[in-house]
Design a protein around this motif. Structure first.
Motif, PDB file in Angstrom:
ATOM      1  N   LEU A  33      34.679 -23.424  31.683  1.00  0.00           N
ATOM      2  CA  LEU A  33      34.734 -24.018  30.152  1.00  0.00           C
ATOM      3  C   LEU A  33      36.086 -23.732  29.515  1.00  0.00           C
ATOM      4  O   LEU A  33      36.766 -22.836  29.769  1.00  0.00           O
ATOM      5  CB  LEU A  33      33.592 -22.744  29.203  1.00  0.00           C
ATOM      6  N   THR A  34      35.935 -24.974  28.873  1.00  0.00           N
ATOM      7  CA  THR A  34      37.802 -25.351  28.669  1.00  0.00           C
ATOM      8  C   THR A  34      37.037 -25.637  26.435  1.00  0.00           C
ATOM      9  O   THR A  34      36.268 -26.170  26.586  1.00  0.00           O
ATOM     10  CB  THR A  34      38.160 -25.842  28.854  1.00  0.00           C
ATOM     11  N   LYS A  35      37.975 -24.869  25.615  1.00  0.00           N
ATOM     12  CA  LYS A  35      37.583 -24.755  24.396  1.00  0.00           C
ATOM     13  C   LYS A  35      37.888 -26.404  23.848  1.00  0.00           C
ATOM     14  O   LYS A  35      38.947 -27.405  24.635  1.00  0.00           O
ATOM     15  CB  LYS A  35      38.587 -24.070  23.380  1.00  0.00           C
ATOM     16  N   ALA A  36      37.278 -26.717  23.472  1.00  0.00           N
ATOM     17  CA  ALA A  36      37.043 -28.450  22.752  1.00  0.00           C
ATOM     18  C   ALA A  36      36.268 -28.553  21.355  1.00  0.00           C
ATOM     19  O   ALA A  36      35.217 -27.827  20.556  1.00  0.00           O
ATOM     20  CB  ALA A  36      36.200 -29.204  23.389  1.00  0.00           C
ATOM     21  N   GLU A  37      36.886 -29.370  20.569  1.00  0.00           N
ATOM     22  CA  GLU A  37      35.864 -29.824  19.139  1.00  0.00           C
ATOM     23  C   GLU A  37      34.396 -29.948  19.497  1.00  0.00           C
ATOM     24  O   GLU A  37      33.520 -30.055  18.634  1.00  0.00           O
ATOM     25  CB  GLU A  37      36.237 -30.798  17.819  1.00  0.00           C
ATOM     26  N   ARG A  38      33.959 -30.474  20.678  1.00  0.00           N
ATOM     27  CA  ARG A  38      32.801 -31.015  20.261  1.00  0.00           C
ATOM     28  C   ARG A  38      32.446 -30.764  22.251  1.00  0.00           C
ATOM     29  O   ARG A  38      32.881 -30.920  22.384  1.00  0.00           O
ATOM     30  CB  ARG A  38      31.562 -32.479  21.076  1.00  0.00           C
ATOM     31  N   THR A  39      30.627 -30.595  22.127  1.00  0.00           N
ATOM     32  CA  THR A  39      30.342 -29.967  23.265  1.00  0.00           C
ATOM     33  C   THR A  39      30.165 -31.197  24.872  1.00  0.00           C
ATOM     34  O   THR A  39      29.147 -32.384  23.780  1.00  0.00           O
ATOM     35  CB  THR A  39      29.684 -29.656  23.761  1.00  0.00           C
ATOM     36  N   SER A  40      31.085 -31.545  26.150  1.00  0.00           N
ATOM     37  CA  SER A  40      30.501 -32.686  27.009  1.00  0.00           C
ATOM     38  C   SER A  40      30.057 -31.783  28.123  1.00  0.00           C
ATOM     39  O   SER A  40      30.886 -30.490  28.472  1.00  0.00           O
ATOM     40  CB  SER A  40      31.798 -33.827  27.614  1.00  0.00           C
ATOM     41  N   ILE A  41      30.005 -31.892  29.009  1.00  0.00           N
ATOM     42  CA  ILE A  41      29.118 -31.793  29.963  1.00  0.00           C
ATOM     43  C   ILE A  41      28.706 -32.399  30.718  1.00  0.00           C
ATOM     44  O   ILE A  41      28.606 -33.806  31.412  1.00  0.00           O
ATOM     45  CB  ILE A  41      27.909 -31.314  29.674  1.00  0.00           C
ATOM     46  N   SER A  42      29.890 -32.017  32.585  1.00  0.00           N
ATOM     47  CA  SER A  42      29.859 -32.981  33.770  1.00  0.00           C
ATOM     48  C   SER A  42      29.490 -31.884  34.908  1.00  0.00           C
ATOM     49  O   SER A  42      29.676 -30.820  34.619  1.00  0.00           O
ATOM     50  CB  SER A  42      31.480 -33.833  34.007  1.00  0.00           C
ATOM     51  N   VAL A  43      28.310 -33.022  36.054  1.00  0.00           N
ATOM     52  CA  VAL A  43      27.647 -32.102  36.686  1.00  0.00           C
ATOM     53  C   VAL A  43      27.941 -32.499  38.137  1.00  0.00           C
ATOM     54  O   VAL A  43      28.088 -33.427  37.909  1.00  0.00           O
ATOM     55  CB  VAL A  43      26.531 -32.571  36.569  1.00  0.00           C
ATOM     56  N   VAL A  73      32.489 -28.543  29.379  1.00  0.00           N
ATOM     57  CA  VAL A  73      31.515 -27.915  30.688  1.00  0.00           C
ATOM     58  C   VAL A  73      31.640 -28.769  31.755  1.00  0.00           C
ATOM     59  O   VAL A  73      31.296 -29.949  31.672  1.00  0.00           O
ATOM     60  CB  VAL A  73      29.991 -27.385  30.065  1.00  0.00           C
ATOM     61  N   GLU A  74      32.144 -27.486  32.684  1.00  0.00           N
ATOM     62  CA  GLU A  74      32.045 -28.367  34.110  1.00  0.00           C
ATOM     63  C   GLU A  74      31.004 -28.420  35.032  1.00  0.00           C
ATOM     64  O   GLU A  74      31.851 -26.406  35.338  1.00  0.00           O
ATOM     65  CB  GLU A  74      33.704 -28.950  34.621  1.00  0.00           C
ATOM     66  N   MET A  75      30.165 -27.878  35.125  1.00  0.00           N
ATOM     67  CA  MET A  75      29.615 -27.205  36.587  1.00  0.00           C
ATOM     68  C   MET A  75      29.422 -28.113  37.731  1.00  0.00           C
ATOM     69  O   MET A  75      29.616 -29.237  38.447  1.00  0.00           O
ATOM     70  CB  MET A  75      28.011 -28.090  36.037  1.00  0.00           C
ATOM     71  N   ASP A  76      30.122 -27.133  38.540  1.00  0.00           N
ATOM     72  CA  ASP A  76      29.703 -27.262  39.549  1.00  0.00           C
ATOM     73  C   ASP A  76      28.500 -26.793  40.950  1.00  0.00           C
ATOM     74  O   ASP A  76      28.530 -25.396  40.951  1.00  0.00           O
ATOM     75  CB  ASP A  76      30.963 -26.186  41.394  1.00  0.00           C
ATOM     76  N   LYS A  77      26.936 -27.459  40.588  1.00  0.00           N
ATOM     77  CA  LYS A  77      26.085 -26.503  41.344  1.00  0.00           C
ATOM     78  C   LYS A  77      26.080 -26.717  42.790  1.00  0.00           C
ATOM     79  O   LYS A  77      26.041 -27.835  42.956  1.00  0.00           O
ATOM     80  CB  LYS A  77      24.750 -28.191  40.954  1.00  0.00           C
ATOM     81  N   GLY A  78      25.536 -25.626  43.013  1.00  0.00           N
ATOM     82  CA  GLY A  78      25.851 -24.580  44.520  1.00  0.00           C
ATOM     83  C   GLY A  78      23.818 -24.461  44.488  1.00  0.00           C
ATOM     84  O   GLY A  78      23.504 -24.579  45.636  1.00  0.00           O
TER      85      GLY A  78
END
Ligand SMILES: Nc1ncnc2c1ncn2[C@@H]1O[C@H](COP(=O)(O)OP(=O)(O)O)[C@@H](O)[C@H]1O
Ligand SMILES: N[C@@H](CCOP(=O)(O)O)C(=O)O
Length: 294
Positions: A33-43, A73-78
């Motif tokens: 997670l990194t602070k940001a003005e709006r939520t974005s998600i990468s998977v 949000v950056e997700m590395d799915k295991g």
């Protein structure tokens, strides 16, 4: 930036439907997670192609919304989605823990579990806590409005057949009511699971996992369930149950029986014409902050 390791979990443990759960030592998601003005998600990672990056459809987005914060949000799915190992929960719990650190929210485990459960509601339609609670607290957990966590480190084997079942569909297969006799049998079995955890008695945990309500309703969704379950029990498992909403099966056993149980699971599914793989694991810790940075 905050990076959190969020473990796979196995919910229900048979008789503890929607209440019991354990954290597993592997596999796990990594959320950053990194602070940001709006939520974005990468998977990326396991099953990423089946996981929405729309914050309104991803468990992580709902968790951040319920906490009143935004982040990249950056997700590395295991944890493979729709396998019965709490994939959606790992993201929800990991993001709750990371947001708490990133924005210094000072939230308790129970408050984080509640927020993470709101994420689960996006996916399965209900805010069940039995994955997010052990994912956050670690060990074995008993959850309703509040969560009680127990240290536990018993050994398990997980079988993952080449089948996909969504939690939402599996919840739709459940009966709408149970008999008084089924209720008392379930309370007795669930009590033996808790007693077995407290006494570190893997025979008692395994026997207490027996369930003829949820398990009976969902077993038909998992081709090869009977063959795999019987083979694992013959190989020394003290109990076998559907992990979460499936299709994964979870066997509890002594450490020395894990290789035989793993082989038996795969052979049992194979004899039913179902490809599968099995891995040896044990009950483990909850979410851990693994990196802090700018
Ligand atoms: N962050 C997430 N990680 C995994 N699955 C997610 C996530 N957000 C939404 N989903 C959706 O949830 C489904 C998986 O959740 P579920 O059916 O409960 O299985 P499980 O949680 O056992 O993997 C997938 O179909 C996926 O589209
Ligand atoms: N109690 C829930 C647990 C779902 O677990 P998952 O790992 O399949 O998401 C249920 O059985 O529906």
């Amino acid at each position: 930036m905050i990076e959190v390791r969020a473990p796979a979990t196995s919910a229900n443990l048979g008789s503890g439907f929607d209440v019991f759960g354990v954290a597993l030592d592997k596999p796990a998601d990594i959320v950053r997670l990194t602070k940001a003005e709006r939520t974005s998600i990468s998977v990326n990672g396991a099953g990423a192609e089946y996981i929405p990056e729309d914050p309104k459809k991803n468990t992580a987005g709902e968790v951040l919304r319920s906490l009143g914060v935004t982040a990249r949000v950056e997700m590395d799915k295991g944890v493979r989605p729709s396998s019965g190992l709490g994939s959606s929960a790992a993201s929800a719990a990991g993001v709750a823990v990371a947001a708490n650190e990133l924005y210094d929210l000072g939230l308790s485990d129970d408050e984080l579990i509640h927020a993470a459960a709101q994420g689960e509601k996006v996916v399965s339609g209900e805010a069940h806590k039995d994955n997010v609670a052990p994912c956050i607290a670690g060990g074995f957990t008993v959850s309703d409005e509040r969560t009680t966590a127990f240290d536990a480190d018993f050994h398990v084997v997980v079988a993952l057949p080449d089948i996909v079942i969504s939690t939402r569909d599996a919840r739709g297969a459940l009966p709408s009511s149970v008999s008084i006799q089924q209720r008392s049998e379930t309370v007795a079995n669930a009590s033996h699971v808790v007693a077995g955890v407290l006494k570190d008695d893997v025979e008692m945990v395994g026997a207490g996992m027996y369930d003829d309500v949820v398990e009976e309703a969902r077993a038909p969704l998992i081709e090869g369930y009977d063959e795999a379950r019987d083979a694992a029990l013959d190989a020394g498992a003290t109990g076998v149950t559907i992990s979460g909403a499936g299709p994964a099966l979870l066997a509890v056993c002594e450490r020395e029986d894990k290789p035989d149980v793993a082989e038996a699971f795969v052979e049992g599914f194979w004899n039913a014409g179902v490809e599968s793989r099995a891995f040896q694991a044990r009950v483990g810790d909850g979410c851990q902050v693994v990196k802090r940075g700018r």
